[in-house]
Design an enzyme around this catalytic site. Structure first.
Site, PDB file in Angstrom:
ATOM      1  N   ARG A   1      17.287  -8.854  -0.181  1.00 41.09           N
ATOM      2  CA  ARG A   1      16.762  -8.426  -1.483  1.00 41.09           C
ATOM      3  C   ARG A   1      17.851  -8.501  -2.558  1.00 41.09           C
ATOM      4  O   ARG A   1      18.470  -9.528  -2.680  1.00 41.09           O
ATOM      5  CB  ARG A   1      16.121  -7.040  -1.391  1.00 41.09           C
ATOM      6  CG  ARG A   1      14.926  -7.008  -0.458  1.00 41.09           C
ATOM      7  CD  ARG A   1      13.984  -5.896  -0.746  1.00 41.09           C
ATOM      8  NE  ARG A   1      13.363  -6.083  -2.047  1.00 41.09           N
ATOM      9  CZ  ARG A   1      12.378  -6.942  -2.307  1.00 41.09           C
ATOM     10  NH1 ARG A   1      11.868  -7.677  -1.352  1.00 41.09           N
ATOM     11  NH2 ARG A   1      11.887  -7.046  -3.506  1.00 41.09           N
TER      12      ARG A   1
ATOM     13  N   GLY B   1       0.810  -1.215   0.000  1.00 44.74           N
ATOM     14  CA  GLY B   1       0.000   0.000   0.000  1.00 44.74           C
ATOM     15  C   GLY B   1       0.839   1.258   0.000  1.00 44.74           C
ATOM     16  O   GLY B   1       0.557   2.216   0.730  1.00 44.74           O
TER      17      GLY B   1
ATOM     18  N   GLU C   1      19.100 -14.285  -0.911  1.00 42.74           N
ATOM     19  CA  GLU C   1      17.799 -14.587  -1.538  1.00 42.74           C
ATOM     20  C   GLU C   1      17.718 -14.033  -2.961  1.00 42.74           C
ATOM     21  O   GLU C   1      16.978 -14.550  -3.796  1.00 42.74           O
ATOM     22  CB  GLU C   1      16.649 -14.039  -0.684  1.00 42.74           C
ATOM     23  CG  GLU C   1      16.665 -12.516  -0.541  1.00 42.74           C
ATOM     24  CD  GLU C   1      15.476 -11.962   0.230  1.00 42.74           C
ATOM     25  OE1 GLU C   1      14.558 -12.723   0.565  1.00 42.74           O
ATOM     26  OE2 GLU C   1      15.477 -10.732   0.486  1.00 42.74           O
TER      27      GLU C   1
ATOM     28  N   ASP D   1      18.736  -5.012   5.204  1.00 43.08           N
ATOM     29  CA  ASP D   1      19.440  -5.279   3.942  1.00 43.08           C
ATOM     30  C   ASP D   1      20.692  -4.410   3.744  1.00 43.08           C
ATOM     31  O   ASP D   1      21.537  -4.731   2.914  1.00 43.08           O
ATOM     32  CB  ASP D   1      18.512  -5.037   2.740  1.00 43.08           C
ATOM     33  CG  ASP D   1      17.221  -5.827   2.831  1.00 43.08           C
ATOM     34  OD1 ASP D   1      17.202  -6.839   3.556  1.00 43.08           O
ATOM     35  OD2 ASP D   1      16.226  -5.426   2.189  1.00 43.08           O
TER      36      ASP D   1
ATOM     37  N   MET E   1      18.137 -13.228   3.867  1.00 39.59           N
ATOM     38  CA  MET E   1      17.465 -12.101   3.201  1.00 39.59           C
ATOM     39  C   MET E   1      18.488 -11.079   2.703  1.00 39.59           C
ATOM     40  O   MET E   1      19.688 -11.268   2.858  1.00 39.59           O
ATOM     41  CB  MET E   1      16.492 -11.437   4.167  1.00 39.59           C
ATOM     42  CG  MET E   1      15.207 -12.199   4.347  1.00 39.59           C
ATOM     43  SD  MET E   1      14.064 -11.231   5.359  1.00 39.59           S
ATOM     44  CE  MET E   1      12.549 -12.153   5.090  1.00 39.59           C
TER      45      MET E   1
ATOM     46  N   ARG F   1      27.458 -33.467   5.674  1.00 43.79           N
ATOM     47  CA  ARG F   1      26.497 -32.941   4.703  1.00 43.79           C
ATOM     48  C   ARG F   1      26.938 -31.609   4.107  1.00 43.79           C
ATOM     49  O   ARG F   1      27.775 -30.906   4.670  1.00 43.79           O
ATOM     50  CB  ARG F   1      25.142 -32.711   5.387  1.00 43.79           C
ATOM     51  CG  ARG F   1      24.344 -33.959   5.558  1.00 43.79           C
ATOM     52  CD  ARG F   1      23.065 -33.668   6.310  1.00 43.79           C
ATOM     53  NE  ARG F   1      22.235 -34.854   6.387  1.00 43.79           N
ATOM     54  CZ  ARG F   1      21.295 -35.045   7.292  1.00 43.79           C
ATOM     55  NH1 ARG F   1      21.057 -34.140   8.216  1.00 43.79           N
ATOM     56  NH2 ARG F   1      20.568 -36.142   7.287  1.00 43.79           N
TER      57      ARG F   1
ATOM     58  N   ARG G   1      21.136 -30.445   2.476  1.00 40.86           N
ATOM     59  CA  ARG G   1      19.915 -29.872   3.074  1.00 40.86           C
ATOM     60  C   ARG G   1      19.945 -28.367   2.851  1.00 40.86           C
ATOM     61  O   ARG G   1      21.030 -27.764   2.829  1.00 40.86           O
ATOM     62  CB  ARG G   1      19.867 -30.124   4.590  1.00 40.86           C
ATOM     63  CG  ARG G   1      19.803 -31.584   4.975  1.00 40.86           C
ATOM     64  CD  ARG G   1      18.415 -32.167   4.720  1.00 40.86           C
ATOM     65  NE  ARG G   1      18.315 -33.532   5.221  1.00 40.86           N
ATOM     66  CZ  ARG G   1      18.621 -34.624   4.517  1.00 40.86           C
ATOM     67  NH1 ARG G   1      19.060 -34.517   3.280  1.00 40.86           N
ATOM     68  NH2 ARG G   1      18.482 -35.826   5.057  1.00 40.86           N
TER      69      ARG G   1
ATOM     70  N   THR H   1      17.017  -0.685   7.580  1.00 40.46           N
ATOM     71  CA  THR H   1      16.782  -1.914   6.819  1.00 40.46           C
ATOM     72  C   THR H   1      17.833  -2.937   7.187  1.00 40.46           C
ATOM     73  O   THR H   1      19.031  -2.599   7.303  1.00 40.46           O
ATOM     74  CB  THR H   1      16.777  -1.732   5.288  1.00 40.46           C
ATOM     75  OG1 THR H   1      16.795  -3.025   4.688  1.00 40.46           O
ATOM     76  CG2 THR H   1      17.938  -0.944   4.739  1.00 40.46           C
TER      77      THR H   1
HETATM   78  O1  F6P Z   1      13.677  -5.376   3.086  1.00 32.28           O
HETATM   79  C1  F6P Z   1      13.640  -6.195   4.200  1.00 32.28           C
HETATM   80  C2  F6P Z   1      13.216  -7.590   3.823  1.00 32.28           C
HETATM   81  O2  F6P Z   1      13.278  -8.389   4.982  1.00 32.28           O
HETATM   82  C3  F6P Z   1      14.007  -8.215   2.674  1.00 32.28           C
HETATM   83  O3  F6P Z   1      15.257  -8.684   3.091  1.00 32.28           O
HETATM   84  C4  F6P Z   1      13.049  -9.284   2.208  1.00 32.28           C
HETATM   85  O4  F6P Z   1      13.231  -9.605   0.847  1.00 32.28           O
HETATM   86  C5  F6P Z   1      11.708  -8.635   2.409  1.00 32.28           C
HETATM   87  O5  F6P Z   1      11.877  -7.605   3.356  1.00 32.28           O
HETATM   88  C6  F6P Z   1      10.648  -9.607   2.880  1.00 32.28           C
HETATM   89  O6  F6P Z   1       9.447  -8.949   2.922  1.00 32.28           O
HETATM   90  P1  F6P Z   1       8.124  -9.581   3.529  1.00 32.28           P
HETATM   91  O7  F6P Z   1       8.132  -9.254   4.994  1.00 32.28           O
HETATM   92  O8  F6P Z   1       7.026  -8.908   2.776  1.00 32.28           O
HETATM   93  O9  F6P Z   1       8.164 -11.057   3.296  1.00 32.28           O
END
Ligand code: F6P
Length: 367
Positions: free
Chosen positions: A192, A83, A243, A148, A190, A183, A285, A146
């Site tokens: 992004r 939003g 990710e 990130d 995370m 293994r 794994r 953030t």
């Molecule tokens: O930007 C922070 C973050 O945690 C990213 O690392 C991740 O891709 C995204 O937000 C995940 O968002 P959501 O909480 O919508 O799954």
């Protein structure tokens, strides 16, 4: 310039450890200046969707209300990463959903509430909104949040250190189980489209390979590296995958495309794990750390920069600043234009010391 009497603070985007510490610092330092401080719930929803909140969309942040929250994860105001008011998803009579700019509405609601300024805590999305509001005449100071760490203009964002610390602890735990079973463990973190969390976690946690969005990977090369390690006597391996990591010529793994919000990433470690199991013939794994990296109490480093950022944001407003973000530029906190902080994503530079160090430590980066 009009004297400030009443300010608002909000938290937008994904939550990050340290948000509550910033809120506390803003509320206390504003109170000390004789200003009223109010929190807007869930980004801007508390202003334009007040019916969602039985207790009201706005909350007065007195020193008593913010007492004892420095060490709490999450945000007492709530947050949202859907939003976006600049691209608000709006259903049309024919059922289609289009993105509508609702920023004018926010400006007028802001004026109705007689707020003189806003402290906006957020990442690139939230600070882009803050910049648009500043351009429309609101007095706005941003605070870089953030996990990130992908915001330009600041050496670091709050939340990042906590995320990396926890991910490193997870790697420590994975080493022992991986070694016990001989293994290959593939761990997704995370971040992004930036590899900061993966790189710092992988180095600190002793990974054998780290796959970043900035360096498209070739799994044949990763497998050759892991096989060579095995031939040298290492019976297990840890691979950290961002990710947003991409194979050579490939794209990031997306699990959901959304209107008015960023794509949801997911599946990178699973893909890599299946492919490496084939190539190395090792029992494999995969583990997705995901939202665990957003939780928990902020580290001492994050608490300290959060408190410093909050105090600096109020100081910036008192000095007449607007349209700026507080930024860490050791040893000081300075102000940078919001436009500079949001004009591009801060990705890992390929020639930075951490990349060089990872290579020198014998970590494969997939290339
Ligand atoms: O930007 C922070 C973050 O945690 C990213 O690392 C991740 O891709 C995204 O937000 C995940 O968002 P959501 O909480 O919508 O799954």
């Amino acid at each position: 310039m009009k004297q400030i009497r009443k300010i608002a603070v909000n938290t937008g985007g994904g939550d990050a450890p340290g948000l509550n510490a910033v809120i506390r610092a803003v509320a206390i330092t504003a109170h000390a200046k004789g200003w009223e401080c109010w929190g807007i719930r869930e980004g801007y929803n508390g202003l334009f969707l007040p019916e969602r909140f039985p207790q009201g969309g706005l909350i007065r942040l007195t020193p008593e209300v913010v007492q004892g929250i420095t060490n709490l994860g999450g945000t007492i105001l709530g947050t949202t990463n859907v939003g976006n008011p600049l691209k608000y998803p709006t259903k049309q009579p024919d059922g289609t959903v289009v993105e509508v700019d609702r920023s004018e509405e926010i400006v007028s609601l802001f004026r109705q509430q007689e707020f003189d300024a806003l402290v906006a805590l957020g990442g690139d999305g939230s600070l882009t909104i803050a910049n648009a509001l500043a351009k429309k005449g609101l007095r706005v100071v941003g605070v870089p949040k953030t996990i990130d760490n992908d915001l330009d203009g600041t050496v670091i964002t709050f939340g990042f250190d906590t995320a990396v610390s926890f991910a490193t602890e997870c790697l420590d735990r994975l080493h022992t189980t991986a070694a016990s079973h001989r293994r290959l463990m593939v761990v997704e973190v995370m971040g992004r489209y930036a590899g900061w969390i993966a790189l710092n976690t992988g180095i600190s946690g002793g990974a054998d390979a780290i796959l970043l969005p900035e360096i498209p990977y070739d799994l044949e090369k990763v497998a050759a590296h892991l096989n060579a390690r095995q031939a040298e006597g290492k019976s297990y391996a840890i691979v950290v995958v961002a990710e947003g990591a991409v194979s050579k010529g490939g794209t990031s793994a997306v699990i959901e495309k959304r209107v008015g919000a960023a794509d949801r990433l997911g599946g990178a470690a699973e893909n890599v794990s299946h492919a490496l199991a084939e190539l190395t013939k090792k029992e494999t794994r995969h583990v997705v750390l995901g939202h665990l990296l957003r939780g928990g109490s902020p580290t001492t480093f994050d608490r300290l920069i959060s408190l410093r950022f909050g105090a600096a944001a109020v100081r910036a407003l008192a000095e007449g600043q607007s349209g700026v973000m507080v930024a860490l530029d050791p040893p000081t906190v300075r102000y940078v234009p919001l436009a500079q902080a949001t004009h591009r994503m801060k990705v890992v530079p390929l020639d930075c010391d951490s990349i060089l160090s990872a290579r020198e430590l014998g970590i494969c980066l997939g290339d």
